[in-house]
Design an enzyme around this catalytic site. Sequence first.
Site, mmCIF file in Angstrom:
data_model
loop_
_atom_site.group_PDB
_atom_site.id
_atom_site.type_symbol
_atom_site.label_atom_id
_atom_site.label_comp_id
_atom_site.label_asym_id
_atom_site.label_seq_id
_atom_site.Cartn_x
_atom_site.Cartn_y
_atom_site.Cartn_z
ATOM 1 C CG ASP A 13 41.432 46.339 44.075
ATOM 2 O OD1 ASP A 13 40.330 45.937 43.677
ATOM 3 O OD2 ASP A 13 41.999 47.327 43.589
ATOM 4 C CE LYS A 16 35.892 44.492 48.185
ATOM 5 N NZ LYS A 16 37.222 45.030 47.859
ATOM 6 N N GLY A 40 35.878 45.122 40.986
ATOM 7 C CA GLY A 40 36.375 43.973 40.226
ATOM 8 C C GLY A 40 36.746 42.915 41.241
ATOM 9 C CG HIS A 41 34.470 41.845 43.964
ATOM 10 N ND1 HIS A 41 33.334 41.926 44.722
ATOM 11 C CD2 HIS A 41 35.090 43.045 44.119
ATOM 12 C CE1 HIS A 41 33.270 43.114 45.303
ATOM 13 N NE2 HIS A 41 34.313 43.822 44.932
ATOM 14 C CD GLN A 224 33.480 50.319 45.282
ATOM 15 O OE1 GLN A 224 32.413 50.415 45.838
ATOM 16 N NE2 GLN A 224 33.572 49.784 44.077
HETATM 17 P P1 GDP Z 1 38.593 42.404 45.566
HETATM 18 O O1 GDP Z 1 38.238 43.580 44.743
HETATM 19 O O2 GDP Z 1 38.709 42.731 47.018
HETATM 20 O O3 GDP Z 1 37.702 41.220 45.322
HETATM 21 O O4 GDP Z 1 40.066 41.977 45.112
HETATM 22 P P2 GDP Z 1 40.584 41.834 43.594
HETATM 23 O O5 GDP Z 1 40.022 40.591 43.014
HETATM 24 O O6 GDP Z 1 40.396 43.087 42.844
HETATM 25 O O7 GDP Z 1 42.148 41.726 43.845
HETATM 26 C C1 GDP Z 1 42.701 40.736 44.635
HETATM 27 C C2 GDP Z 1 43.699 39.945 43.790
HETATM 28 O O8 GDP Z 1 44.480 39.134 44.623
HETATM 29 C C3 GDP Z 1 43.044 38.996 42.809
HETATM 30 O O9 GDP Z 1 43.841 38.886 41.679
HETATM 31 C C4 GDP Z 1 43.001 37.681 43.572
HETATM 32 O O10 GDP Z 1 42.973 36.549 42.713
HETATM 33 C C5 GDP Z 1 44.299 37.765 44.322
HETATM 34 N N1 GDP Z 1 44.342 37.077 45.626
HETATM 35 C C6 GDP Z 1 43.378 36.977 46.578
HETATM 36 N N2 GDP Z 1 43.867 36.355 47.672
HETATM 37 C C7 GDP Z 1 45.162 36.076 47.402
HETATM 38 C C8 GDP Z 1 46.228 35.476 48.164
HETATM 39 O O11 GDP Z 1 46.077 35.098 49.313
HETATM 40 N N3 GDP Z 1 47.448 35.385 47.535
HETATM 41 C C9 GDP Z 1 47.664 35.821 46.275
HETATM 42 N N4 GDP Z 1 48.878 35.692 45.765
HETATM 43 N N5 GDP Z 1 46.696 36.389 45.553
HETATM 44 C C10 GDP Z 1 45.467 36.533 46.112
HETATM 45 P P1 IMO Z 2 36.793 46.612 44.542
HETATM 46 O O1 IMO Z 2 35.372 46.279 44.928
HETATM 47 C C1 IMO Z 2 39.905 49.649 44.294
HETATM 48 C C2 IMO Z 2 38.600 53.735 43.388
HETATM 49 C C3 IMO Z 2 39.025 54.327 42.063
HETATM 50 C C4 IMO Z 2 39.139 55.796 42.476
HETATM 51 C C5 IMO Z 2 37.986 55.966 43.453
HETATM 52 C C6 IMO Z 2 36.728 56.557 42.843
HETATM 53 O O2 IMO Z 2 37.315 45.805 43.420
HETATM 54 O O3 IMO Z 2 37.660 46.610 45.743
HETATM 55 P P2 IMO Z 2 34.883 55.560 41.199
HETATM 56 O O4 IMO Z 2 34.974 55.007 39.826
HETATM 57 O O5 IMO Z 2 34.319 54.604 42.208
HETATM 58 O O6 IMO Z 2 34.173 56.887 41.256
HETATM 59 O O7 IMO Z 2 36.404 55.882 41.641
HETATM 60 O O8 IMO Z 2 37.699 54.671 43.943
HETATM 61 N N1 IMO Z 2 37.887 52.436 43.289
HETATM 62 C C7 IMO Z 2 38.431 51.258 43.617
HETATM 63 N N2 IMO Z 2 39.680 50.946 44.006
HETATM 64 N N3 IMO Z 2 38.950 48.687 44.232
HETATM 65 C C8 IMO Z 2 37.680 49.002 43.880
HETATM 66 O O9 IMO Z 2 36.678 48.101 43.960
HETATM 67 C C9 IMO Z 2 37.383 50.317 43.501
HETATM 68 N N4 IMO Z 2 36.269 50.954 43.084
HETATM 69 C C10 IMO Z 2 36.592 52.251 42.975
HETATM 70 O O10 IMO Z 2 40.239 53.806 41.625
HETATM 71 O O11 IMO Z 2 40.332 55.990 43.192
HETATM 72 MG MG MG Z 3 38.920 44.596 43.060
#
Ligand code: GDP
Ligand code: IMO
Ligand code: MG
Length: 428
Positions: A13, A16, A40-41, A224
């Site tokens: 998270d 990415k 979840g991207h 991840q």
């Molecule tokens: P990922 O799994 O690495 O793709 O990240 P996620 O999408 O799960 O979580 C990142 C969250 O931060 C999302 O809600 C993005 O929209 C948000 N985000 C990404 N870059 C920024 C930033 O520079 N500032 C803020 N406030 N939010 C951001």
């Molecule tokens: P993105 O790509 C954050 C965590 C779960 C748990 C552990 C194992 O959005 O960054 P699993 O279901 O993979 O067997 O769970 O990994 N986890 C993540 N945490 N971002 C993710 O993906 C994750 N995918 C799995 O919360 O701790």
């Molecule tokens: Mg994510």
Amino acid sequence: MSVFVVVGMQWGDEGKGKIIDLLTEQADVVARYQGGHNAGHTIIFDGNKYILHLIPSGIFRADKKCVIGNGVVIDPAALAEEMQMLKKLGFDYDGRLLISDRANIILPYHRISDQQKEGDSGSRKIGTTGRGIGPTYSDKIARVGLRTCDFIDASQLQETIKSNYEEKKKILKNLYGENLPDLCEIVDQMLAHREMFVKYVGNTQSFLRDQIAEGKKILCEGAQGTMLDVDHGTYPFVTSSNSTAGGACTGLGIPPGKITRAIGVIKAYTTRVGEGPFPTELHDGYGEQLRNDGAEFGSTTGRPRRCGWFDAVVGRYAVELNGIDKVTLTKVDVLDQLDTIHVCTGYRHNGKAVAGMPASLAVLEQCEPVYTEYPGWQQSTSGIRSFEKLPDNARRYVDSLQDHLGVEIPLVSTGPGREETIMRGELL
Ligand code: GDP
Ligand code: IMO
Ligand code: MG
């Protein structure tokens, strides 16, 4: 010839999705190499927010090809749902989306087993996403999995599920008292999705090698993060795949010598979802503030993310392990209101400085972070697009992180949208 791996440097998270969507402009192909719909991207542009779980984050750029590699595990229902969502929103992927014929399929008994094991008081709770990821990778390694090439062949599909069915049924019944649906029901469920997949499944490893030979730019999308890698992360509180850069070679069939660069994505602070050690975790008002200002709730499960200070030990570990030479720093704007900001520069264990990242969780759990304190800037940086326009203290903070990591930070993100980005150097 350029093959870039974009990898998360913390516990996932990191942002990415945003960074990959942005970099896709300069790529020809985006390829996911591991994980499944546990990811979840989030991608935000033109005022709309999209969350992708399986389909590569490059799909929103109309002329780019997107590959789901052999290292990914696919839940057919989840993929079908994502494909339908894109179609409904008017994003066409025909001729652009390719699914590896060697990816493993998540079957209903994998999901049930993941959820039951997590709910079982006798087992160690990992805090998984409950999507069946771990059990599917277990079956892959145990050589009893169902691959996409067999999933699209009705008789192979039936045969593979049939050969596993009795064992899975007994295990679920005896361990958890859970009844597995009838064999026919499972087979029918899978067959229902088969048709939708057929035209997308193919040999993505040879496709990618051809693209590389033609001089195309390939962006390998990690899911991840480094600390969730099954070999290098905080085992057993990790996911079941290699999320580090090396996973791109095995998860896509790209020879190691063809990888030109690993780009890291790191947040200006740290978060983690699920169980497991987290040395810089905050249990006070600062943690609460980061969660609220950063909207730190999981993109996949909606769970509140645990929040803490930036951990440069984790960051340096990720740099070394992945061979990262460029870092993208996200969510700097989330720190806007803080009066003071801490950065962990090292760990101490039993009064002694710890070299590197401890393998033992027992040791890691007892490590005390050593902090350097930085003054906050207490003004908005939201959406700022030039480094010079950042408040002095924000600039100093970014430069300090660069020093702590020992690598350049050419991209700083100041908001979730595509445009809310500072480019102060070359990335690709
Ligand atoms: P990922 O799994 O690495 O793709 O990240 P996620 O999408 O799960 O979580 C990142 C969250 O931060 C999302 O809600 C993005 O929209 C948000 N985000 C990404 N870059 C920024 C930033 O520079 N500032 C803020 N406030 N939010 C951001
Ligand atoms: P993105 O790509 C954050 C965590 C779960 C748990 C552990 C194992 O959005 O960054 P699993 O279901 O993979 O067997 O769970 O990994 N986890 C993540 N945490 N971002 C993710 O993906 C994750 N995918 C799995 O919360 O701790
Ligand atoms: Mg994510």
